[in-house]
Enzyme design. Structure first.
Site, short mmCIF file in Angstrom:
data_model
loop_
_atom_site.label_atom_id
_atom_site.label_comp_id
_atom_site.label_asym_id
_atom_site.label_seq_id
_atom_site.Cartn_x
_atom_site.Cartn_y
_atom_site.Cartn_z
N ASP A 1 0.85 -1.19 0.00
CA ASP A 1 0.00 0.00 0.00
C ASP A 1 0.89 1.24 0.00
OD1 ASP A 1 -2.04 1.82 0.25
OD2 ASP A 1 -2.50 1.34 2.34
N CYS B 1 -3.46 4.74 -4.56
CA CYS B 1 -4.28 5.89 -4.20
C CYS B 1 -4.26 6.98 -5.25
CB CYS B 1 -3.89 6.44 -2.84
SG CYS B 1 -2.15 6.92 -2.72
#
Length: 380
Positions: free
Chosen positions: A311, A338
């Site tokens: 992530d 993201c």
């Protein structure tokens, strides 16, 4: 009013919610609003051409939750504000150093912004607002960093702009603000305790209110559920959780591999690692290490991981990390992105390394804004 800044995901220090309006760390667990999915899909389509994307083992399709309508307002549990030269709290205008002090906005959770506009704050400071899992509001004033140029603090006009800067800002001032956000700064707790309590999958975390947590109140649980489903790690397996933060994903992975398996979590922010170790102290088969991910991967010479979860921040994983990771040949990689642009670039890097997407979900990370979150699973 411009949307409150999306906190830029960074596991290298306190939450950096880019005042100039970047994307943060967030968000939402709810799916992409009608009319937006096409635009998002277009940005990653070139990287996915030729590779089916759907649920693992269920054929090729783009999967997204049904609707974000119920999350249009009152969803944001984390907000970072700036204070202008007159001590008024506000947000930076889009790609600007101008401080806009109109705090009316439907995004923050009920009560999160109460009393802030009525007070005078330290000019140049930041204000971090966090509503935790117990419903407690924490309000912390972070002392001014002061952009140092030639040994003197950058001068600002009455509107909070750097004197002589263009309204749209420039790359140097943006880089300086980001660097300042990550520097050590004095914190003053104004409301709450300054220690936010959060819950995911019935596990409790306690972390600094200025530390990173997903801004959307439902995001951490949602992403954790998807990661756990797609990782599908077997009992006794070795798993890596890269850019692990406080170990939310590591906890779910540890539950899958059990005491006969092992989970390595790697995170650059030492504070996050310490908080994660405290939360996972009942799982001795989880090891969280404070180290740069790319350096840690290159140092690994033992058994290859079965599953890797990563992530990374908005800049993505990049060539060095993905190439080094592919040399260890994990069976499956679950990647959380993201930013659609860096995510699409990383998808292309995975494809070049022989990995192809077998699943993709796109989340409306910040309802009412252009920000989205992508989660993909890759296999060789």
């Amino acid at each position: 009013m411009p949307e409150p800044a999306a906190p830029e995901k960074s596991h290298s220090g306190p939450v950096s919610e880019s005042p100039a309006g970047g994307r943060p760390d967030t968000s939402a667990s709810t799916g992409v609003a009608p009319g937006r999915i096409g635009g998002v899909a277009t940005r990653v389509a070139s990287a996915l051409i030729g590779s089916p994307a759907g649920e693992p083992g269920r054929g090729g399709r783009l999967v997204g939750p049904p609707s974000a309508d119920a999350y249009a307002g009152g969803w944001r549990s984390r907000v970072r504000l700036v204070v202008d030269a007159d001590g008024r709290a506000g947000v930076h205008g889009y790609r600007s150093t101008e401080v806009i002090t109109d705090l009316r906005c439907p995004q923050p959770m009920a009560g999160a912004m109460d009393g802030i506009a009525e007070r005078t704050w330290t000019p140049g400071a930041d204000l971090v607002v966090a509503v935790d899992g117990d419903g407690m509001r924490h309000l912390v004033e972070v002392a001014p960093a002061g952009d140092e140029r030639g040994g003197q603090r950058e001068r600002r006009d009455r509107g909070g702009r750097a004197e002589g800067s263009a309204r749209g800002g420039d790359r140097r001032s943006t880089a300086a603000r980001r660097a300042a956000a990550h520097s050590a700064r004095t914190e003053r707790v104004v409301d709450g305790t300054g220690r936010a309590v959060q819950y995911v999958a019935e596990r409790r975390w306690e972390l600094s209110a200025t530390g990173f947590w997903q801004p959307h109140y439902g995001a951490a649980q949602c992403y954790s559920d998807v990661v756990a489903e797609w990782a599908d790690a077997a009992p006794g397996a070795l798993v890596w959780d890269l850019y692990c933060g406080v170990g939310v994903f590591a906890a779910r992975l540890a539950g899958q591999v059990g005491v006969t398996g092992f989970v390595h979590g790697v995170e650059f922010a030492r504070t996050a690692v310490a908080e994660g170790r405290a939360a996972l102290r009942d799982m001795p088969w989880v090891d969280l290490t404070a180290e740069r991910v790319e350096r840690w991967i290159h140092e690994q010479s033992g058994a290859a991981p079965d599953v890797v979860v990563l992530d990374p921040p908005r800049a993505g994983a990049g060539k060095d990390v993905i190439n080094a990771l592919s040399e260890h040949s994990p069976r499956r990689i679950v990647h959380i992105g993201c930013d659609p642009a860096s995510f699409a670039r990383d998808v292309g890097l995975y494809r070049s390394a022989g990995y192809h997407p077998v699943a993709l979900r796109v989340f409306d990370a910040f309802p009412g804004t252009h920000h989205v979150e992508c989660i993909a699973a890759f296999e060789r």
